[in-house]
Write an enzyme that holds these catalytic residues in place. Sequence first.
Site, mmCIF file in Angstrom:
data_model
loop_
_atom_site.group_PDB
_atom_site.id
_atom_site.type_symbol
_atom_site.label_atom_id
_atom_site.label_comp_id
_atom_site.label_asym_id
_atom_site.label_seq_id
_atom_site.Cartn_x
_atom_site.Cartn_y
_atom_site.Cartn_z
ATOM 1 N N HIS A 1 0.841 -1.203 0.000
ATOM 2 C CA HIS A 1 0.000 0.000 0.000
ATOM 3 C C HIS A 1 0.872 1.248 0.000
ATOM 4 O O HIS A 1 1.728 1.406 0.854
ATOM 5 C CB HIS A 1 -0.889 0.032 1.250
ATOM 6 N N TYR B 1 -9.419 5.634 7.187
ATOM 7 C CA TYR B 1 -9.529 6.059 8.590
ATOM 8 C C TYR B 1 -10.619 7.123 8.640
ATOM 9 O O TYR B 1 -10.457 8.194 8.053
ATOM 10 C CB TYR B 1 -8.216 6.673 9.074
ATOM 11 N N PRO C 1 -4.460 0.995 18.814
ATOM 12 C CA PRO C 1 -4.121 0.478 17.479
ATOM 13 C C PRO C 1 -4.257 1.485 16.340
ATOM 14 O O PRO C 1 -3.971 1.158 15.186
ATOM 15 C CB PRO C 1 -5.094 -0.691 17.303
ATOM 16 N N LYS D 1 0.807 0.562 15.268
ATOM 17 C CA LYS D 1 2.191 0.537 15.757
ATOM 18 C C LYS D 1 2.510 -0.595 16.737
ATOM 19 O O LYS D 1 3.678 -0.793 17.093
ATOM 20 C CB LYS D 1 2.530 1.878 16.439
ATOM 21 N N TYR E 1 3.866 6.854 9.744
ATOM 22 C CA TYR E 1 3.036 5.694 9.398
ATOM 23 C C TYR E 1 3.873 4.562 8.793
ATOM 24 O O TYR E 1 3.695 3.391 9.152
ATOM 25 C CB TYR E 1 1.906 6.102 8.445
HETATM 26 C C1 LIG Z 1 -7.212 -8.143 20.176
HETATM 27 C C2 LIG Z 1 -5.976 -7.419 19.687
HETATM 28 C C3 LIG Z 1 -5.996 -6.783 18.458
HETATM 29 C C4 LIG Z 1 -4.875 -6.118 18.000
HETATM 30 N N1 LIG Z 1 -4.911 -5.492 16.788
HETATM 31 C C5 LIG Z 1 -3.845 -4.807 16.363
HETATM 32 C C6 LIG Z 1 -3.850 -4.126 15.137
HETATM 33 O O1 LIG Z 1 -4.826 -4.145 14.412
HETATM 34 N N2 LIG Z 1 -2.726 -3.446 14.765
HETATM 35 C C7 LIG Z 1 -1.599 -3.419 15.554
HETATM 36 O O2 LIG Z 1 -0.585 -2.826 15.176
HETATM 37 N N3 LIG Z 1 -1.558 -4.049 16.704
HETATM 38 C C8 LIG Z 1 -2.648 -4.748 17.131
HETATM 39 N N4 LIG Z 1 -2.595 -5.379 18.307
HETATM 40 C C9 LIG Z 1 -1.358 -5.297 19.049
HETATM 41 C C10 LIG Z 1 -0.327 -6.306 18.542
HETATM 42 O O3 LIG Z 1 -0.946 -7.535 18.253
HETATM 43 C C11 LIG Z 1 0.710 -6.452 19.640
HETATM 44 O O4 LIG Z 1 1.319 -5.194 19.845
HETATM 45 C C12 LIG Z 1 1.786 -7.493 19.292
HETATM 46 O O5 LIG Z 1 1.228 -8.782 19.248
HETATM 47 C C13 LIG Z 1 2.898 -7.460 20.325
HETATM 48 O O6 LIG Z 1 3.730 -8.565 20.152
HETATM 49 P P1 LIG Z 1 4.410 -9.237 21.402
HETATM 50 O O7 LIG Z 1 5.212 -10.347 20.837
HETATM 51 O O8 LIG Z 1 5.057 -8.205 22.236
HETATM 52 O O9 LIG Z 1 3.216 -9.808 22.287
HETATM 53 P P2 LIG Z 1 2.185 -10.969 21.947
HETATM 54 O O10 LIG Z 1 1.921 -11.053 20.481
HETATM 55 O O11 LIG Z 1 1.035 -10.764 22.874
HETATM 56 O O12 LIG Z 1 2.965 -12.295 22.329
HETATM 57 C C14 LIG Z 1 3.224 -12.624 23.666
HETATM 58 C C15 LIG Z 1 3.133 -14.122 23.782
HETATM 59 O O13 LIG Z 1 3.527 -14.502 25.079
HETATM 60 C C16 LIG Z 1 2.659 -15.514 25.533
HETATM 61 N N5 LIG Z 1 2.688 -15.458 27.001
HETATM 62 C C17 LIG Z 1 2.081 -14.595 27.836
HETATM 63 N N6 LIG Z 1 2.371 -14.858 29.107
HETATM 64 C C18 LIG Z 1 3.197 -15.917 29.092
HETATM 65 C C19 LIG Z 1 3.833 -16.658 30.098
HETATM 66 N N7 LIG Z 1 3.689 -16.344 31.389
HETATM 67 N N8 LIG Z 1 4.613 -17.700 29.733
HETATM 68 C C20 LIG Z 1 4.790 -18.017 28.423
HETATM 69 N N9 LIG Z 1 4.202 -17.347 27.423
HETATM 70 C C21 LIG Z 1 3.420 -16.312 27.761
HETATM 71 C C22 LIG Z 1 1.305 -15.158 24.946
HETATM 72 O O14 LIG Z 1 0.469 -16.300 24.848
HETATM 73 C C23 LIG Z 1 1.699 -14.629 23.583
HETATM 74 O O15 LIG Z 1 1.700 -15.615 22.578
HETATM 75 C C24 LIG Z 1 -3.702 -6.064 18.781
HETATM 76 C C25 LIG Z 1 -3.683 -6.709 20.018
HETATM 77 C C26 LIG Z 1 -4.803 -7.370 20.479
HETATM 78 C C27 LIG Z 1 -4.760 -8.043 21.828
#
Ligand SMILES: Cc1cc2nc3c(=O)[nH]c(=O)nc-3n(C[C@H](O)[C@H](O)[C@H](O)COP(=O)(O)OP(=O)(O)OC[C@H]3O[C@@H](n4cnc5c(N)ncnc54)[C@H](O)[C@@H]3O)c2cc1C
Length: 374
Positions: free
Chosen positions: A57, A185, A277, A281, A369
């Site tokens: 995009h 948006y 969201p 980011k 962005y």
């Molecule tokens: C419902 C939802 C919708 C979203 N939509 C968007 C969007 O549209 N655009 C956007 O940019 N961002 C979005 N986000 C945010 C984005 O998904 C997160 O910022 C991103 O996943 C962060 O990655 P991470 O690896 O830090 O955490 P996560 O992807 O949350 O990964 C953390 C992992 O650790 C695991 N975990 C947790 N606790 C423990 C433990 N004690 N022991 C072992 N494993 C554990 C969890 O199961 C998970 O798999 C959304 C988030 C949610 C919840």
Amino acid sequence: MLSQLLYKKGIESVVLERKTRDYVLGRIRAGILEVGFVGLMREAGVSERMDKEGLVHDGAVISFGEEQFGINFKAHTGSNIVVYGQTEVTRDLYDAREAAGGKIVFSVENVVIHDADCDAPFVTYDIDGAEQHVTCDYVAGCDGFHGVSRQTIPLEVRQEFEKVYPFGWLGVLSQTPPVHKELIYASSERGFALCSMRNDKLSRYYIQCSLSDSPDDWTDAAFWKELKRRIPAEHAAKLVTGPSIEKSIAPLRSFVTEPMRWGRLFLCGDAAHIVPPTGAKGLNTAASDIHYLYHGLVDYYQSGDGEGLERYSEKALARVWKAERFSWWMTNLLHRFPDQSRFDLKMQKAEFEFLRENAGAQMVMAQNYVGLPY
Ligand SMILES: Cc1cc2nc3c(=O)[nH]c(=O)nc-3n(C[C@H](O)[C@H](O)[C@H](O)COP(=O)(O)OP(=O)(O)OC[C@H]3O[C@@H](n4cnc5c(N)ncnc54)[C@H](O)[C@@H]3O)c2cc1C
């Protein structure tokens, strides 16, 4: 991602995940990849499907009631973003780790990080009722907002900064063609809406909703009706509706914890920070943390240079706060707030018009962005 990048440099790691593989791959989340994220996928050697199936995009549409304009990211920055679902990213990474014999342990319980502030940290966890023990040099706390890593850092060391917004986003995934080739948006009298997508046949739509709403309060018909009322009539007329495949509500929050390093424990992604969201980011800021930690670890293991690890928190936070600012700014520009005065509404409108008319303002938005440089 970190595990795969380190593997490519000959550095061993173990990934502990408390959910099952299927559960993680069924969780619908982000879908917009910044230019830096795309680069990490390539560096990790997992970009083949993204390069083939991801939608490139060059811009997005912003609307305010019936008024709308496009911002061309490519023209302003020379870069674009790629639409490719977070679940697909995770699937590609799992496949690559598994093909290389990498160790990912699913369904772990009771993960505890020990002695992170000493020279010999270790992690314990339970699986199938038995306790396991991993000795390591470093722990990457990539366990999301509700994980144990952040809680491992003593309260007297940790500072937390938070802003909770008085609304949520109701999201719907549907097997329908996107209403427009670019993201829309939309700010309207009835609140915010976002028209996004995962591919040519799969759409992702959101509407601002009350925090007291539950997904069960919203039938598919009610969702589509409300979405149509919030986007310009030209797009509403073309919207193809269908049954929702997934429907969920996410509360909106800005959150940062400092520092992001405590001894040999490094916080990455949602474990350290959350953004609303609106600016897409969340996943991308998790990836920029991984960039800094990956390079710090590689420098240390390959040449004994520990500066990158020493300065990890400082470098990661410098970029995190800018992503927080951009997400907060977009959220304030596009949402209706319950306590908004008539003056506040005029300010939103003036900001929208300034953005529409001013190439400098559009460039600033485009730079943020597509993603600030690492
Ligand atoms: C419902 C939802 C919708 C979203 N939509 C968007 C969007 O549209 N655009 C956007 O940019 N961002 C979005 N986000 C945010 C984005 O998904 C997160 O910022 C991103 O996943 C962060 O990655 P991470 O690896 O830090 O955490 P996560 O992807 O949350 O990964 C953390 C992992 O650790 C695991 N975990 C947790 N606790 C423990 C433990 N004690 N022991 C072992 N494993 C554990 C969890 O199961 C998970 O798999 C959304 C988030 C949610 C919840």
